[in-house]
Enzyme design. Sequence first.
Site, PDB file in Angstrom:
ATOM      1  N   HIS A 164      63.090  15.937  38.105  1.00 40.18           N
ATOM      2  CA  HIS A 164      61.991  16.747  38.637  1.00 40.18           C
ATOM      3  C   HIS A 164      61.968  18.122  37.982  1.00 40.18           C
ATOM      4  O   HIS A 164      62.991  18.797  37.897  1.00 40.18           O
ATOM      5  CB  HIS A 164      62.209  16.891  40.144  1.00 40.18           C
ATOM      6  CG  HIS A 164      61.063  17.486  40.880  1.00 40.18           C
ATOM      7  ND1 HIS A 164      61.009  18.829  41.197  1.00 40.18           N
ATOM      8  CD2 HIS A 164      59.939  16.934  41.373  1.00 40.18           C
ATOM      9  CE1 HIS A 164      59.889  19.071  41.867  1.00 40.18           C
ATOM     10  NE2 HIS A 164      59.221  17.945  41.986  1.00 40.18           N
ATOM     11  N   ASP A 201      46.101  23.367  37.870  1.00 37.24           N
ATOM     12  CA  ASP A 201      47.386  22.751  38.232  1.00 37.24           C
ATOM     13  C   ASP A 201      47.122  21.844  39.425  1.00 37.24           C
ATOM     14  O   ASP A 201      46.847  22.328  40.527  1.00 37.24           O
ATOM     15  CB  ASP A 201      48.412  23.829  38.577  1.00 37.24           C
ATOM     16  CG  ASP A 201      49.800  23.258  38.848  1.00 37.24           C
ATOM     17  OD1 ASP A 201      49.975  22.035  38.743  1.00 37.24           O
ATOM     18  OD2 ASP A 201      50.707  24.048  39.166  1.00 37.24           O
ATOM     19  N   MET A 202      47.193  20.545  39.213  1.00 40.81           N
ATOM     20  CA  MET A 202      46.835  19.631  40.290  1.00 40.81           C
ATOM     21  C   MET A 202      47.695  18.373  40.263  1.00 40.81           C
ATOM     22  O   MET A 202      48.093  17.889  39.210  1.00 40.81           O
ATOM     23  CB  MET A 202      45.362  19.227  40.179  1.00 40.81           C
ATOM     24  CG  MET A 202      44.998  18.524  38.889  1.00 40.81           C
ATOM     25  SD  MET A 202      43.238  18.065  38.789  1.00 40.81           S
ATOM     26  CE  MET A 202      43.184  16.696  39.935  1.00 40.81           C
ATOM     27  N   ALA A 203      48.009  17.899  41.465  1.00 40.98           N
ATOM     28  CA  ALA A 203      48.513  16.545  41.608  1.00 40.98           C
ATOM     29  C   ALA A 203      47.302  15.646  41.793  1.00 40.98           C
ATOM     30  O   ALA A 203      46.219  16.107  42.175  1.00 40.98           O
ATOM     31  CB  ALA A 203      49.442  16.443  42.812  1.00 40.98           C
ATOM     32  N   LYS A 262      38.666   8.366  40.986  1.00 46.76           N
ATOM     33  CA  LYS A 262      38.863   9.336  39.904  1.00 46.76           C
ATOM     34  C   LYS A 262      40.317   9.814  39.870  1.00 46.76           C
ATOM     35  O   LYS A 262      40.950   9.849  38.811  1.00 46.76           O
ATOM     36  CB  LYS A 262      37.915  10.521  40.090  1.00 46.76           C
ATOM     37  CG  LYS A 262      36.445  10.146  39.984  1.00 46.76           C
ATOM     38  CD  LYS A 262      35.547  11.347  40.214  1.00 46.76           C
ATOM     39  CE  LYS A 262      34.081  10.947  40.169  1.00 46.76           C
ATOM     40  NZ  LYS A 262      33.174  12.090  40.403  1.00 46.76           N
ATOM     41  N   GLY A 322      43.297  29.108  38.951  1.00 48.64           N
ATOM     42  CA  GLY A 322      44.586  29.787  38.811  1.00 48.64           C
ATOM     43  C   GLY A 322      44.634  31.170  39.417  1.00 48.64           C
ATOM     44  O   GLY A 322      45.726  31.756  39.565  1.00 48.64           O
TER      45      GLY A 322
END
Length: 357
Positions: A123, A181-183, A233, A315
């Site tokens: 991780h 920044d995305m999961a 998506k 951001g």
Amino acid sequence: MPTEHVPDGLPPAQLHTLIAALFTAAGVSAAGAEIVAHALVAADISGKASHGVMLVPMYLARMKAGSVTSADEAQIVHDGKTTLVLDAANGLGQLSAHQACHLATVRAREYGLAMVTVRNAFHFGEAGYWARRMADAGCVGIAMANTRPLMPAPGGAQRRVGNNPLAIAMPHADDVPVVLDMAMSASAMGKIRLAERAGKTLPDGWATDAQGAPTRDPATAIAGMLLPAAGPKGFGLAFMVDLLCGGLSDGAVGNEVQPLYGDTATPYGSAQAFLAIDPSHFGLQQPLAQRASDFARAVRESQPAPGVARVFSPGEQSWQFAQDHCEQCPVSADTARQLSELARAAGIDVPAAWQSL
């Protein structure tokens, strides 16, 4: 129930010193411990506690159990000049990511762009942190990773793909970074674990139980499945990120990645990818950094919808949170207690603010 925090937080430098000392005590080199501590504390400062120092007890438990090593560097197993593959051999993810970002930016300056993939990785914390590192070096930075399967395909009732984070950061000409920044899930698993600790319920649309029925209970969600952001998506993006990371590193894909919070003796086995693009190789008449900042400013200055105070550029909110907490970093009392216990066991001084916890 609101999350309990240590009154007035803790100075970031003090928190950094404590985290670095814990990893040094676990056998990590002083330089390596500094890299890990900086990345983890940066996540808390920017409001992403789910990717910050709350992970330290789990990291150290895995080191003690042998599924994470104290090695400083990954091995370069393929070098195609603009394409490199590292084998992290289960070293701390922040250390292999640091190495990969450095290699990617150095090669991008020489060749225009470079991609580094990493197999047998652990991780690495916040994906955006690594994308920003490449952007700070003047490159477009892209960082991604795969995780153990957490999400079903649309209409499915079995975990098939991780929520595989993706971050893209642009060089910028003013103080505000330009970062996505995305999961790929509606929310990160770390946020669900924080909700469980705080006794909170989840918003609708975040998760299901093990049979695929919607749930707002964090414990049920942890045992069940996360839902993809934007349905097919988000699932499709996660699927492709999995292959970009695992497929281009000869690493794990899908259920070959193991649970992060599973058996501490079993390696996580994530795969990661880092792409750096140097704009100076594109013959641009207008600097990309200036165009990125101008475009972001136009977003911020756009007229808000009724009932909305203002609009943020990608951001900006994390950056603003960091500006507001540069002197006192919020830490949950539960995390502070765990870190205090680990520090006492290792003979490390506990911050005065935590003595009564």
